[in-house]
Design an enzyme around this catalytic site. Structure first.
Site, short mmCIF file in Angstrom:
data_model
loop_
_atom_site.label_atom_id
_atom_site.label_comp_id
_atom_site.label_asym_id
_atom_site.label_seq_id
_atom_site.Cartn_x
_atom_site.Cartn_y
_atom_site.Cartn_z
N TRP A 17 0.84 -1.21 0.00
CA TRP A 17 0.00 0.00 0.00
C TRP A 17 0.88 1.26 0.00
CZ3 TRP A 17 -2.64 2.41 4.82
CH2 TRP A 17 -3.53 3.42 4.43
N GLN A 23 5.07 5.37 -4.56
CA GLN A 23 6.11 6.11 -3.85
C GLN A 23 7.52 5.67 -4.25
OE1 GLN A 23 5.85 5.67 0.42
NE2 GLN A 23 6.13 7.84 0.78
N TYR A 50 -4.66 -0.48 -5.05
CA TYR A 50 -3.40 0.20 -4.74
C TYR A 50 -2.77 0.76 -6.01
CZ TYR A 50 -3.46 -2.27 -0.19
OH TYR A 50 -3.80 -2.76 1.05
N ASN A 118 -12.26 -6.78 0.28
CA ASN A 118 -11.63 -5.61 0.91
C ASN A 118 -12.52 -4.84 1.86
OD1 ASN A 118 -9.52 -3.91 1.48
ND2 ASN A 118 -9.63 -2.78 -0.43
N ARG A 149 -11.73 -5.78 7.08
CA ARG A 149 -12.59 -4.73 7.64
C ARG A 149 -14.05 -5.16 7.75
NH1 ARG A 149 -11.37 0.53 4.23
NH2 ARG A 149 -11.51 -0.95 2.50
N ARG A 224 4.12 10.00 4.44
CA ARG A 224 2.83 9.64 3.86
C ARG A 224 1.80 10.75 4.05
NH1 ARG A 224 0.54 3.66 4.81
NH2 ARG A 224 2.62 3.31 3.96
N GLN A 289 14.67 0.58 6.54
CA GLN A 289 13.45 0.59 7.37
C GLN A 289 12.92 -0.83 7.55
OE1 GLN A 289 10.11 2.66 5.63
NE2 GLN A 289 8.90 2.56 7.49
N GLU A 292 15.10 -2.73 10.03
CA GLU A 292 14.82 -2.27 11.40
C GLU A 292 13.53 -2.89 11.92
OE1 GLU A 292 13.12 1.65 13.62
OE2 GLU A 292 14.58 2.05 12.04
#
Length: 334
Positions: A17, A23, A50, A118, A149, A224, A289, A292
């Site tokens: 996402w 990005q 997405y 979704n 959801r 974001r 990232q 980590e």
């Protein structure tokens, strides 16, 4: 295992996402996916919505290039909003089947491992929804289906319909779960695991980056919340409620310091500590990232009952049945 199914999933999955097809460049996305796979992550999650399909296309190109054994990893996608036309939305048999066909084309795959609905679709009968996903499984377009959801009541309705008509029920619910969103994953999904064997996959463990503490002073230009179309996140961060949560994050930082980890690692380890959670989806905009985040696995054993109680005391939002009943009552009155 994902719930009581036989599907073996890594504790972390890699989500796409915002990052893949939007990005990140393809090269960076490939480096992230490769790092994930090499570090034992076997589940990759995407969606038809997405990047308007670009995330699936990017993931597909990388997987084809890597030439890993298809049997060694899991690909999940989500169906609900495939286009602007009325027939390209929702969970009608038409859109579920056509949507998955389009996803497979973009991903350059013969099948998906899991297809998620979704969100619930109040305009389509539950029997039609369950029959559509059962058809996908029976025609080898996917192996399992799940929900995302959905409420406990909607999931139970799908399960009941599946049992009534000898169809295939969902194996997993995808739910938002982090320090400030706990009710579904801690109160309802464990009960559904006991009753029908439903698994739990969680998303947004860092609340779209809010929990990392990077929004404490300002909105970083490459974050974001600064992206076009994410004004809702910026407003949420800068609201009064957002400021109160920032104060709680400062208190939680002291626990992270004590455990010699970052606030993000503490948050991820805390999610994994929940025994009902089978897989936590990570988002990453860089290899550093991701590494980590993966290292938070080493923090999980350090989170003792005492530490959990300290975190609960700071958050003050541990869900209980009585609190949920009071909340439901007040919603009914309004």
């Amino acid at each position: 295992n994902l719930g009581k199914s036989g599907l073996r999933v890594s504790q972390f999955g890699l989500g796409t996402w915002v990052t893949f097809g939007s990005q990140l460049s393809d090269d960076v996305a490939e480096d992230i996916l490769t790092t994930a796979y090499q570090n034992g992550i076997n589940l990759f999650e995407t969606s038809e919505v997405y990047g308007s399909g670009k995330a699936e296309a990017t993931l597909g190109r990388i997987l084809k290039k890597k030439d890993w054994r298809r049997s060694s990893y899991i690909v999940c996608s989500k169906i609900y909003l495939g286009g602007r036309a009325e027939t390209e939305k929702g969970l009608s048999r038409k859109h579920v089947i056509e949507g998955v066909r389009a996803s497979l084309e973009r991903l350059q795959l013969d099948y998906l491992d899991i297809v998620f609905a979704n969100k619930p679709d109040v305009y389509t009968p539950m029997e039609e929804i369950v029959r559509a996903f059962t058809h996908l499984i029976n025609t080898d377009k996917c192996f399992y289906w799940g929900t995302s959801r959905w409420s406990s009541m909607e999931i139970m309705e799908a399960y009941s319909v599946a049992r009534q008509f000898n169809l295939i029920p969902p194996i997993c619910e995808q739910a938002e779960y982090h320090f400030f969103q706990r009710e579904q994953a801690e109160l309802h999904l464990p009960d559904l695991f006991t009753r029908i064997g439903l698994g739990t996959m969680t998303w947004s463990p860092l609340a779209c980056g809010f929990i990392t503490g990077k929004y404490e002073e300002t909105i970083p230009p490459n974050s974001r919340a600064a992206l076009k179309g994410y004004g809702w996140l910026k407003e949420k961060i800068q609201s009064e409620d957002g400021k109160k949560k920032q104060a709680k994050l400062k208190e939680l930082q002291s626990i992270a310091d004590k455990l010699e980890c970052t606030l993000a690692q503490l948050a991820l380890a805390w999610c994994l500590k929940n025994e009902s959670v089978n897989c936590v989806l990570l988002g990453a905009s860089s290899v550093e990232q991701l590494i980590e985040n993966i290292q938070s696995l080493q923090i999980v054993p350090k989170i003792t009952l005492t530490i959990m109680n300290e975190i609960d005391k700071i958050l003050g939002n541990r869900p209980t049945l009585s609190r949920y009943a009071s909340k439901s009552e007040s919603l009914q009155k309004t």
